[in-house]
Design a protein around this motif. Structure first.
Motif, PDB file in Angstrom:
ATOM      1  N   LEU A 297       0.825  -1.213   0.000  1.00  0.00           N
ATOM      2  CA  LEU A 297       0.000   0.000   0.000  1.00  0.00           C
ATOM      3  C   LEU A 297       0.858   1.261   0.000  1.00  0.00           C
ATOM      4  N   ARG A 298       2.003   1.203   0.643  1.00  0.00           N
ATOM      5  CA  ARG A 298       2.919   2.355   0.658  1.00  0.00           C
ATOM      6  C   ARG A 298       3.324   2.739  -0.762  1.00  0.00           C
ATOM      7  N   GLY A 299       3.582   1.743  -1.594  1.00  0.00           N
ATOM      8  CA  GLY A 299       3.915   2.026  -2.983  1.00  0.00           C
ATOM      9  C   GLY A 299       2.740   2.581  -3.765  1.00  0.00           C
ATOM     10  N   LYS A 300       1.529   2.112  -3.443  1.00  0.00           N
ATOM     11  CA  LYS A 300       0.339   2.561  -4.153  1.00  0.00           C
ATOM     12  C   LYS A 300       0.001   4.026  -3.873  1.00  0.00           C
ATOM     13  N   ILE A 301       0.414   4.533  -2.710  1.00  0.00           N
ATOM     14  CA  ILE A 301       0.136   5.941  -2.399  1.00  0.00           C
ATOM     15  C   ILE A 301       1.331   6.832  -2.752  1.00  0.00           C
ATOM     16  N   ASN A 302       2.218   6.302  -3.598  1.00  0.00           N
ATOM     17  CA  ASN A 302       3.321   7.088  -4.184  1.00  0.00           C
ATOM     18  C   ASN A 302       4.406   7.470  -3.186  1.00  0.00           C
ATOM     19  N   VAL A 303       4.570   6.719  -2.105  1.00  0.00           N
ATOM     20  CA  VAL A 303       5.725   6.901  -1.231  1.00  0.00           C
ATOM     21  C   VAL A 303       6.817   6.005  -1.780  1.00  0.00           C
ATOM     22  N   ALA A 304       7.884   6.620  -2.327  1.00  0.00           N
ATOM     23  CA  ALA A 304       8.875   5.843  -3.063  1.00  0.00           C
ATOM     24  C   ALA A 304      10.255   6.446  -2.897  1.00  0.00           C
ATOM     25  N   ALA A 305      11.261   5.695  -3.344  1.00  0.00           N
ATOM     26  CA  ALA A 305      12.636   6.154  -3.351  1.00  0.00           C
ATOM     27  C   ALA A 305      12.871   7.010  -4.597  1.00  0.00           C
ATOM     28  N   PRO A 306      13.945   7.820  -4.615  1.00  0.00           N
ATOM     29  CA  PRO A 306      14.196   8.701  -5.785  1.00  0.00           C
ATOM     30  C   PRO A 306      14.630   7.928  -7.013  1.00  0.00           C
ATOM     31  N   GLN A 307      13.643   7.312  -7.693  1.00  0.00           N
ATOM     32  CA  GLN A 307      13.875   6.613  -8.937  1.00  0.00           C
ATOM     33  C   GLN A 307      12.992   7.237 -10.008  1.00  0.00           C
TER      34      GLN A 307
END
Length: 310
Positions: A297-307
């Motif tokens: 879910l963290r990835g789905k809400i756009n919390v991501a590493a600088p890629q």
């Protein structure tokens, strides 16, 4: 800011005649938030701020964790007051500012802030767990990407009677505009809900009010949505109430919320749809989750590493 660079430069020049201003170029670091350019967008990061918090807590070398909240039930031992409540309040307040671009911390930090008045050793342990999660996710930030879509999507979730002290429910929502997360909330409801449907309906009323404000703001800026916002919830009872004009006797005590959401749907200003619990993105704002589920879910809400953005 704007899509027409000449118009932006002209406005800045006119302001320069009236005020003493200086153009500092592209944003890079402001109020503890760093903007990192990525493909088709930006990544908002607070890595320096997170490192400072860990230094203040003396946990720079702590062992990282996968989730900020433990799924283990709270113990029944008598509470022991924490020896330094000022330290607890200071760190909890610092973490609260961190949720500006780290929505994955909203649920955990909200729980910590509810015990500011009299923290216990158990609460201090919860705070240290959040810091250990922060330690392992220093490189994460909120990703904002370009998109040709103007759709507004909202996800609403709740936790019924989740607090053993007063049995009040919690509600959380996530709102996406152009595939970007622009608004999110986790809060305890003011009154005790007598059923899960009531708790969900109150959560729907909260997100409906936020959507109304967001549509009004976008319209003033000249970016009116092409279609009514879509609201996804995983409670069939609440979904049926939004579309069914029959006023059920069991919902008389939620009459205000009922009419507010119902009128929005009737005027076609809002679309309410059912979504499976496994696809409910707002889960991350309303309850503690297992490691794999939380990471997904963290990835789905756009919390991501600088890629680079996809």
């Amino acid at each position: 800011m704007g899509s027409d660079l000449a118009s932006v430069d002209g406005l800045v020049a006119k302001m320069g005649y009236e005020f003493k201003i200086r153009d500092m170029g592209a944003p890079s670091f402001f109020l503890g938030i760093e903007t990192i350019p990525v493909k088709d967008g930006l990544l908002l990061s607070q890595q320096r701020y997170m490192t400072d918090i860990l230094k203040r807590a003396g946990m720079v070398e702590c062992k990282p964790l996968v989730t900020p909240v433990s799924l283990t039930r709270v113990g029944t031992d008598p509470p022991v007051p924490y020896a330094d409540p000022t330290q607890y309040r200071s760190l909890a307040g610092a973490l609260q500012y961190l949720t500006v671009i780290r929505p994955d911390l909203s649920y955990a930090v909200n729980r910590l802030c509810q015990h500011m008045h009299a923290p216990t050793t158990e609460h201090w342990g919860m705070l240290k767990r959040v810091l250990r999660y922060v330690k392992g996710t220093l490189n994460l930030g909120l990703r904002l990407c370009r998109s040709s879509s103007t759709d507004i999507l909202a996800f609403s979730d709740f936790g019924w009677a989740g607090y053993p002290d007063d049995r009040k429910s919690t509600g959380g929502f996530a709102i996406f505009y152009c595939q970007n997360l622009v608004s999110w909330v986790f809060r305890k409801q003011r009154t005790t809900a007598r059923s899960s449907t009531e708790a969900k309906y109150k959560a729907l009323a909260d997100v409906s009010a936020e959507l109304t404000w967001l549509v009004s703001l976008l319209t003033e800026l000249g970016f009116s949505p092409a279609s009514p916002p879509k609201l996804w919830c995983d409670n069939l009872g609440a979904t049926y109430l939004c579309a069914n004009p029959v006023f059920h006797a069991r919902t008389k005590h939620v009459e205000i919320d009922y009419h507010f959401v119902r009128n929005k749907v009737a005027k076609k200003e809002l679309q309410v749809h059912f979504i499976s619990t496994k696809d409910q993105l707002a889960d991350i704002f309303s309850k503690g989750l297992s490691g794999p589920r939380f990471t997904f879910l963290r990835g789905k809400i756009n919390v991501a590493a600088p890629q680079p953005c996809a």
